[in-house]
Each structure stands twice: as structure tokens, then as C-alpha cells.
Design an enzyme around this catalytic site. Structure first.
Site, PDB file in Angstrom:
ATOM      1  CB  CYS A 244      -8.636 -57.468 -33.426  1.00 49.46           C
ATOM      2  SG  CYS A 244      -9.977 -56.121 -33.676  1.00 49.46           S
ATOM      3  CD  GLU A 376     -14.847 -56.603 -31.321  1.00 47.58           C
ATOM      4  OE1 GLU A 376     -14.218 -55.775 -32.367  1.00 47.58           O
ATOM      5  OE2 GLU A 376     -15.073 -56.441 -30.414  1.00 47.58           O
TER       6      GLU A 376
END
Ligand code: AHR
Length: 659
Positions: A244, A376
Site C-alpha cells: 500500500c 492492490e
């Protein structure tokens, strides 16, 4: 039944139940002459993300926290001791002059006043070792007044001075001053005092302390024990910088590689997105200095023999947070970043970005072969952006493989949508993430057995069994999780024709500064240890082999029959047959493995076993080797191996073929 028979039957029952064996001894065949797929050299790799103090406070060996006063609270990590109001420490912001490193401190000392002491607490303390040299450096400028002396002192947790040195800044211009000293003691929780004496005004920035014993003794380098653990994995690739962290909480805090190279004091610090991500694990002092930047990531990959795999922002901030999007017609700078990165890694010394790499000390290319677009991400917005990236990269660098992704889950509507679209787009390598319970891992040992062979290759880019559930702070790196991952990994290995890269995630966690658990490697300021999961990874990657061999019972792969999971490879470099077998059951099992078509075998093989009947056991900083593999020799007679598989065990068996 006569008494004698009754007794014999009773004894038989007792033995059977006592040793908990299955009645039928399975016969497993490994066809040595019929490899079914190649194992890619990249098969087992590493996922690095700056989460859990993995970089700052972790592998990046800097001991001073907030060395350039750029944290949101400029004096976080520092304590200032001064006697009088006339004496002051000012935070100056010269954003117009130096936007990448705007702040510094000005120490104003009035005539006859007592010295000022600046104390840095380090990252949850400073870990220092007896007999090791420490290198102190600072950028300083005499702004006004007489010469001032800086007395540097390393102070133990008991308050004793365990190392010291002095510096006398003499220039009215910014200048770097350095001095080294030895620590006379080992301490997990030391701190650094800088005492400033004299009269006048002194400007200070980039206050730094590094140990001498970094990996390869590089000045300003990486913690040797942590790199060693990575090196021991013999990883096929190093994915960086996340995770992330690539995306950022919002676009402004995405990872921008260009801001992480060049002079250390010009790498613009940003907040770490894990800083306030979890209310239960707040770490307000978590920032990214980028001392470990893209050059260092490439260098690390090279050092440990791993292919570099950088992942870049695709113009989408974390969809669990702000989900900010860059409009498609403004995506060019993001795409340009990807193209420039390839030039930075592979370009000649005369190219714009290759020149910078060369200037940083690496004239030879890093030989980048793969690049990731987004981490993601999910939904049509990702596909739209991926298409633009893929087109531009393929046009300019047709040999670079592009890694795309299917989002955070291994199934469900986002996954199905991305998988379908990416297949239509002829995606090359697709990243799938699996964070699930151990049962999922056992069940999914078959996940790729019937996978579409006509499509893209799989990058199992993030996986870890969760002992409770994802993001639960009580998750443990226990044997149950690690064993289930081993079972799952036999499925990855069996399908190495389609699964080309795999990495456990996250990699590192500081015992006092983590946000996410479980993690592969844990450490404090001095020591580190591998979890059970680490050893499972190591057993796979150190025993990779070059070709997959069929390993079948009654014509079927071992995927849970009697709790057994298995895969086999052949290593054409060492001429060895390598078997990996998980016995997830609570019964000892004896199996016969027929090495069909094998040439004459060496009389001795090795078996490396990890096992524990306590499925909840895990390694810790206090007990770092509660569960580790043990290797032993065994005698090979003929081409049939009689294997005794312990309860709740993972075994790697190596047998050498003689030429
Ligand atoms: O590994 C921790 C996080 O899990 C990664 O940053 C992210 O990609 C995933 O959600």
C-alpha cells in the site's frame, strides 16, 4: 475368540492407536524422467514494504529519529534541555530555498548561559554494541557569534556515557562535519546527547548516527543481521517498495521514486501511510526519510542475488482510504516515471537517468526485467490506467515484463472482473494476494491445478495465513499457519509452469513499532529472528530445483489425502531429486516413494524436518528457535524411499543421482 487371540488383538489395537498410523501405507510415485514444467529462478522471492518500521527504524541503520526536523511535529523524537529563556532552539523553515529539506534548527546561546543539550531518543531507543564504532555526522553553519563546540555522547539506558566525541563547526556556510567513536557497552535502549556550548547562533540539520557494522560495511547502510536473513533465503526476486505504501493514503503521499535517489539530504521526507492506519496500533512517529531509496533497493536486490521488481503508483491512491484518482488525461507524468525508472535501472551512463545511477556509484546497469503497475487496485479505473501504462512500456521497452494485479482478494467480484479483463488484455504476470485462515491455505493447495494455461503467469505477490483474521493484532506466526502455508506452497510449486513468482507478506516487523501481524521476520534494536513461516519459505527457496516432477498417489497429486501435501522437483545443477511433504495430520505416516526412472542414487540423502505437535508454538525474541528445521542424513537403499512422516510436520528430502 480365545484368550491368546484376544490379548494379541488388544496389543495390536494399542500399538495402532498409540502410534497413530494409518492402516494402509500409501505408495507414491515420482517420475524422475518426466519433468512437467520448469521452475523459474524467480519462483520464491521477497516482498519488502516499509510497514512495521521495516525501513526507518529497521533495515535502514540510521539511529537518529527525525534527523532533519521534517516530521509533522518538527521536534518529535528530540528533547531539549536548556537553562534560560535567553537561550533558544528555533525551528527555521526555508521552504523557498530548499523545498526538499526545508527545516533546520537554530540554537541561540546567550553569553554566560549554560550549554543546550539536544537528546535524540532513537527509534524506540537506540541499539548499540560494545566495541563497535559509531559515525556521527551533522550539517552545520555558524550563523552568528563565537566558535561553538558540539559534544556528542552516547548514553546508556542506565544513564552512563558509553561513547563520546567532539566537533567544532568553523564555517559560516553549511558544511558536513563527521566524527566517529566506539561504544564501550551494549545497550538496547541508548540515546544520543549533543551538548552545544559557547555564545552565538548555530544552525544544525541532518543529525545522524550510524553503526560501522552495516551490511558490507557501507557507510549510511543497512542493518547487517536483517540483510543476512534475507540473503539466507536465496531469494529469486525482491519486490519493493510495497504494498500500500506505493499507493499512498492519498496521492500526495504515494511513493515517488525520483524523490528517493541522489543526495540523502535532498530526499524529501513524507509521512508513512501506516502512521495512523490502525487505531489499535498508532505510530505517530512513523515517517519515510527514504535513506533506503530506489538506488539502495536495486543495490540490495543485487547484493542478495534477487531480480529487482519495483512496483509503481498507477495514479490511484489506496482504495481502502481516499481512493483518489488521477484523471486519465493527466496520467502522463506517472507513466513517464515508469519509463524513467527503466532508464535509471538499465540506461547507459550517458542517458539522463543512467547518469544519475552512475553518479550514485553504480555505472553498470541493474538489469531490470520486470516492473509492476499499481499495487492492490481494483475496478475498471485500474484497468483503464493499466492499459495506458502497458502500452507505453511495451512500446519503449518491449523486453520488460509488466506485472499487473487483481486487487486485495483471491476471489470475489473485483478479482473475477480484473482476472477476466487482464486476460483479455494479454497481461503477462498478474499479482494475486491471499490473506486467509490456515484452512483456506490447505484447501487452496489445488488452486492452480486446473488453472487456465493459456493466459497470464501468476505472481503470488502477498500471502500469509492469519491465525485469527486479517489485520487482527493478536495474529501469531504460529506453526499451524506456517505448516498450512507449506501445504499451499506445494501447490504453487507443482504448478510452476503457471506460478512464476511468490512472496510472503509483510516481511519485517519491529517488536515495539509494528502495525501489522503476522510478519516473516521480527526484530528489536539489536536482534532479529525468523518465524516458523520464515523457515518454511527458506526450505522452499533453498530447495527450489529447476524442474517440476510429477509426484502421484494412484495417479493423483497429494493434496490432502490423509492430510498429506507434496511436490517434487529435480535440480539439474546438482543432479538431485527434491521432495517436499507436509503431514498436516496428527498421525505418524509411513509412505513409500518410488523414484521411477531414477539413475543410481547416492547412498545417503538428507531430510530436513520442521515439526511440532503444538500447533500454536511460535518463535519470539526471547525464544527465537522454538520451531526451526533440523537436518539429518538417511540411508538410501534402491530406488524406493521409506519415509516416516512425523505428525504436523514439513519435510524436505534430497537424494542425489550419481552420474
Ligand atoms: O502486507 C500488508 C498490506 O497488505 C500491503 O501493504 C497491501 O498490499 C495488502 O493489503
Amino acid at each position: 475368540m480365545s484368550r491368546r487371540y484376544k490379548l494379541a488383538f488388544l496389543i495390536f489395537l494399542l500399538i495402532t492407536v498409540g502410534t497413530k498410523t494409518f492402516a494402509k501405507e500409501p505408495i507414491i510415485t515420482v517420475n524422475v524422467q518426466k519433468p512437467v514444467a520448469q521452475v523459474q529462478p524467480t519462483m520464491w522471492g521477497i516482498f519488502f514494504e516499509d510497514i512495521n518500521f521495516a525501513a526507518d527504524g529497521g533495515i535502514y541503520a540510521e539511529l537518529v529519529k527525525n534527523r532533519s526536523f521534517e516530521f509533522t511535529k518538527p521536534l518529535m523524537g528530540w528533547k531539549i534541555t536548556k537553562d534560560d529563556n535567553l537561550t533558544d532552539v528555533l525551528v527555521i523553515n526555508q521552504d523557498e530555498v530548499n523545498p526538499a529539506n526545508p527545516r533546520f534548527i537554530r540554537v541561540k546561546l546567550a553569553e554566560g548561559e549554560k550549554p543546550v543539550i539536544l537528546t535524540n531518543e532513537g527509534f524506540r531507543g537506540m541499539g548499540v554494541k560494545k566495541g563497535i564504532n559509531y559515525h556521527f555526522s551533522v550539517l552545520a553553519r555558524k550563523f552568528e557569534g563565537n566558535t561553538q563546540k558540539l559534544q556528542i555522547e552516547l548514553v546508556s539506558s542506565a544513564g552512563e556515557i558509553i561513547g563520546s566525541a567532539g566537533i567544532s563547526p568553523d564555517s559560516k556556510e553549511w558544511k558536513k562535519y563527521s566524527v566517529s567513536f566506539e561504544s564501550s557497552a551494549t545497550d538496547l535502549n541508548a540515546k544520543l546527547n549533543i551538548t552545544i556550548d559557547g555564545k552565538g547562533e548555530l544552525d544544525l540539520d541532518m543529525i545522524s548516527l550510524f553503526p560501522d557494522d552495516t551490511w558490507k560495511n557501507r557507510p549510511g547502510g543497512l542493518r547487517a543481521d536483517l540483510v543476512q536473513l534475507l540473503n539466507d533465503l536465496k531469494p529469486g526476486f525482491l519486490r519493493f517498495p510495497g504494498g500500500c505504501i506505493v499507493e499512498g493514503h492519498e496521492l500526495a503521499t504515494r511513493y515517488q521514486w525520483k524523490k528517493t535517489i541522489g543526495d540523502i539530504d535532498q530526499r524529501q521526507l513524507i509521512v508513512n501511510r501506516w502512521n495512523t492506519e490502525f487505531k489499535h496500533r498508532l505510530t505517530p512517529d512513523y515517517f519515510q526519510t527514504f535513506g533506503l531509496g530506489f538506488f539502495e533497493y536495486f543495490q540490495l536486490a543485487e547484493d542478495i542475488g534477487a531480480e529487482p521488481l519495483p512496483i509503481l503508483s498507477c495514479g490511484m491512491a489506496c482504495q481502502f482510504n481516499t481512493a483518489e484518482l488521477v484523471p486519465l488525461d493527466q496520467l502522463d507524468p506517472y507513466i513517464q516515471d515508469a519509463l524513467d525508472l527503466i532508464e535509471f535501472a538499465n540506461g547507459s551512463e550517458t542517458s539522463t537517468w543512467g547518469k544519475i545511477r552512475a553518479k550514485m556509484g553504480h555505472p553498470a546497469p541493474f538489469n531490470l526485467k520486470m516492473i509492476g503497475v499499481g499495487n492492490e487496485q481494483w475496478g475498471p479505473q485500474y484497468i483503464e490506467r493499466y492499459v495506458l501504462f502497458a502500452k507505453a512500456i511495451a512500446e519503449k521497452y518491449p523486453d520488460i515484463k509488466i506485472v499487473s494485479g487483481t486487487g486485495p482478494s483471491p476471489d470475489g467480484k473485483y478479482f473475477d472482473y480484473a482476472a477476466k479483463e487482464l486476460k483479455k488484455l494479454n497481461a503477462q504476470i498478474v499479482d494475486e494476494h491471499y490473506y486467509a485462515n490456515p484452512e483456506w491455505f490447505l484447501k487452496n493447495a489445488t488452486r492452480y491445478d486446473n488453472y487456465d494455461r493459456s493466459g497470464y503467469k501468476i505472481f503470488a505477490g502477498e500471502y500469509a495465513a492469519q491465525s485469527i483474521n486479517t489485520c487482527n493484532p493478536d495474529n501469531k506466526n504460529d506453526w499451524n499457519c506456517a505448516m498450512s502455508e507449506a501445504a499451499f506452497m506445494t501447490g504453487l510449486e507443482r504448478n510452476a509452469d503457471v506460478v512464476n513468482l511468490c512472496s510472503y507478506a509483510p516481511l519485517f516487523a519491529h517488536i515495539d513499532g509494528w502495525q501489522w501481524t503476522p510478519d516473516l521476520i521480527w526484530f528489536n534494536n539489536l536482534n532479529s529472528f525468523g518465524t516458523a513461516n520464515y523457515y518454511v519459505q527458506k526450505m522452499f527457496s533453498n530447495n527450489k530445483g529447476t524442474h517440476v516432477l510429477p509426484m502421484l498417489e494412484d495417479g493423483k497429486p497429494l493434496v490432502g489425502q490423509n492430510g498429506l501435501y507434496a511436490s517434487a522437483t529435480f535440480d539439474q545443477n546438482s543432479n538431485e531429486i527434491i521432495l517436499k511433504v507436509v503431514n498436516s495430520s496428527d498421525k505418524i505416516q509411513t509412505v513409500k516413494v518410488v523414484l521411477d526412472g531414477a539413475k543410481k542414487l547416492a547412498a545417503k540423502g538428507t531430510i530436513t524436518i520442521m515439526k511440532s505437535d503444538n500447533l500454536n508454538i511460535y518463535n519470539s525474541i526471547e525464544k527465537p528457535i522454538e520451531i526451526v528445521p533440523a537436518e539429518q542424513d538417511f540411508l538410501v537403499k534402491g530406488k524406493v524411499l521409506d519415509l516416516k512422516l512425523e505428525t504436523h510436520s514439513f519435510s524436505v528430502i534430497r537424494v542425489k543421482q550419481l552420474k
